[in-house]
Enzyme design. Structure first.
Site, mmCIF file in Angstrom:
data_model
loop_
_atom_site.group_PDB
_atom_site.id
_atom_site.type_symbol
_atom_site.label_atom_id
_atom_site.label_comp_id
_atom_site.label_asym_id
_atom_site.label_seq_id
_atom_site.Cartn_x
_atom_site.Cartn_y
_atom_site.Cartn_z
ATOM 1 N N HIS A 9 0.818 -1.227 0.000
ATOM 2 C CA HIS A 9 0.000 0.000 0.000
ATOM 3 C C HIS A 9 0.850 1.276 0.000
ATOM 4 O O HIS A 9 0.336 2.361 -0.301
ATOM 5 C CB HIS A 9 -0.920 0.039 1.226
ATOM 6 C CG HIS A 9 -1.980 -1.005 1.228
ATOM 7 N ND1 HIS A 9 -2.834 -1.217 0.168
ATOM 8 C CD2 HIS A 9 -2.335 -1.907 2.176
ATOM 9 C CE1 HIS A 9 -3.666 -2.204 0.463
ATOM 10 N NE2 HIS A 9 -3.369 -2.649 1.660
ATOM 11 N N ASP A 60 -2.985 -10.706 -2.160
ATOM 12 C CA ASP A 60 -3.541 -10.149 -0.926
ATOM 13 C C ASP A 60 -5.009 -9.762 -1.152
ATOM 14 O O ASP A 60 -5.393 -9.391 -2.262
ATOM 15 C CB ASP A 60 -2.729 -8.914 -0.534
ATOM 16 C CG ASP A 60 -3.030 -8.415 0.865
ATOM 17 O OD1 ASP A 60 -2.224 -8.676 1.769
ATOM 18 O OD2 ASP A 60 -4.073 -7.753 1.059
ATOM 19 N N HIS A 70 -6.444 -7.175 -0.205
ATOM 20 C CA HIS A 70 -6.518 -5.735 -0.466
ATOM 21 C C HIS A 70 -5.682 -5.400 -1.699
ATOM 22 O O HIS A 70 -4.583 -5.914 -1.861
ATOM 23 C CB HIS A 70 -5.993 -4.944 0.730
ATOM 24 C CG HIS A 70 -6.709 -5.235 2.015
ATOM 25 N ND1 HIS A 70 -6.304 -6.239 2.870
ATOM 26 C CD2 HIS A 70 -7.807 -4.659 2.571
ATOM 27 C CE1 HIS A 70 -7.131 -6.260 3.920
ATOM 28 N NE2 HIS A 70 -8.044 -5.330 3.757
ATOM 29 N N ASP A 78 -4.659 -12.708 3.788
ATOM 30 C CA ASP A 78 -5.957 -12.276 4.309
ATOM 31 C C ASP A 78 -7.111 -12.616 3.364
ATOM 32 O O ASP A 78 -8.264 -12.265 3.627
ATOM 33 C CB ASP A 78 -5.954 -10.786 4.648
ATOM 34 C CG ASP A 78 -5.306 -9.921 3.587
ATOM 35 O OD1 ASP A 78 -4.973 -10.450 2.500
ATOM 36 O OD2 ASP A 78 -5.126 -8.719 3.831
#
Length: 306
Positions: free
Chosen positions: A124, A160, A162, A247
């Site tokens: 990120h 991931d 995200h 995740d």
């Protein structure tokens, strides 16, 4: 059996995110417990500390000093989710350095594949901005460094839950780095729509697969067995880097995807079958520590076998 490196350092445990934060030192402690069961099959590698010049391959040259100053002063919140403490700068520099060390070990033939169990995670982090638990963009820094070491075409796969907004942004106008991501959508950080395909000469070198909450093994395996392989084949990379965020697991407390541990193993298997090139997996998310430990162990077993 493949020559597989495992990168870890206790400095990563010193990145203190505060009581109750999901991205905490227990994550790596759990991973190490599971990896300990297969440790004799691995080549254990210590990361090196990245330099400010290394970080500047992706980030604003002044950004590392800013992070160092904030951490030296005792730490603070860098954004609503991302906390740094007194040792966080050091941990983050060694997290970025793990990718650099992995590339060097791959280049000299010591290993064919590497799993880097690092924190803080990275995908990120943007040019001069920490976010989403990430301080420096470890995978993006590794990609640029790999190019400097002669791996001209780099394919990045991000599974991931995200979307890796920082990684996508770093290479959005670049045709030498392909960014492929599967992720829950709409979801944090709000990027990663199908329409985001790159810009300028980089158009077509970003490929997002946004998936709704509740998506499980069947859809994921179809994506990784049918959509991904032709993209890798056409791009013909010299190395593949993987943002390995766990995740997407059905037991993760922060997400709403339904992928099983076995499903994650199949995803990794499909990734490894896409090309006969070196692979570097770098840890991103994953916040159920049992699911995380099991999934990382299974990932490494696939790295050894496939």
């Amino acid at each position: 059996m493949r020559k597989v490196g495992y990168i870890y350092d206790p400095i990563y445990l010193k990145h203190d995110t505060g009581e109750g934060h999901p991205e905490n030192h227990h994550r790596l402690e759990a991973i190490n417990e599971y990896v300990d069961l297969i440790k004799d099959k691995l080549i254990h590698i210590k990361p090196r500390k990245a330099t400010a010049k290394d970080i500047a391959l992706i980030h604003d040259p002044y950004y590392p000093q800013e992070i160092m100053d904030l951490c030296s002063a005792g730490g603070t919140y860098l954004d609503p989710d991302t906390r740094c403490s007194i040792f966080s700068y050091e941990a983050a520099m060694y997290a970025a350095g793990a990718g650099l060390e992995a590339i060097d070990r791959i280049k000299n033939g010591e290993v064919e594949r590497v799993f880097a169990a690092v924190r803080p995670p990275g995908h990120h982090a943007e040019y001069a901005k920490a976010m989403g638990f990430c301080i420096f963009n470890n995978i993006a820094i590794a990609a640029r460094y790999a190019q400097k070491q002669g791996f001209e075409k780099v394919f990045i796969i991000d599974f991931d839950a995200h979307h890796g907004n920082g990684t996508q942004k770093a290479f959005y106008e670049d045709d030498t780095v392909f960014y492929f991501s599967t992720h829950q959508y709409p979801f944090y950080p709000g990027t990663g729509s199908k329409e985001e395909k790159g810009k300028g000469k980089g158009y077509g070198y970003t490929y997002n697969v946004p998936l709704p909450a509740g998506t499980g093994d069947d859809v994921y395996l179809k994506v990784y067995s049918e959509e991904l392989p032709p993209l890798v084949k056409e791009f013909n990379p010299d190395i593949i880097l993987v943002s390995a965020g766990y995740d997407l697991h059905m037991d993760d407390p922060l997400t709403l995807l339904e992928v099983s541990t076995e499903g994650i193993g199949k995803i990794v298997e499909n990734i490894l079958k896409t090309a006969n090139v070196p692979f570097l997996f770098m840890l991103e998310g994953g916040y159920n520590i049992i699911a995380l430990g099991e999934s990382v162990k299974l990932t490494i077993e696939k790295l050894l076998e496939i």
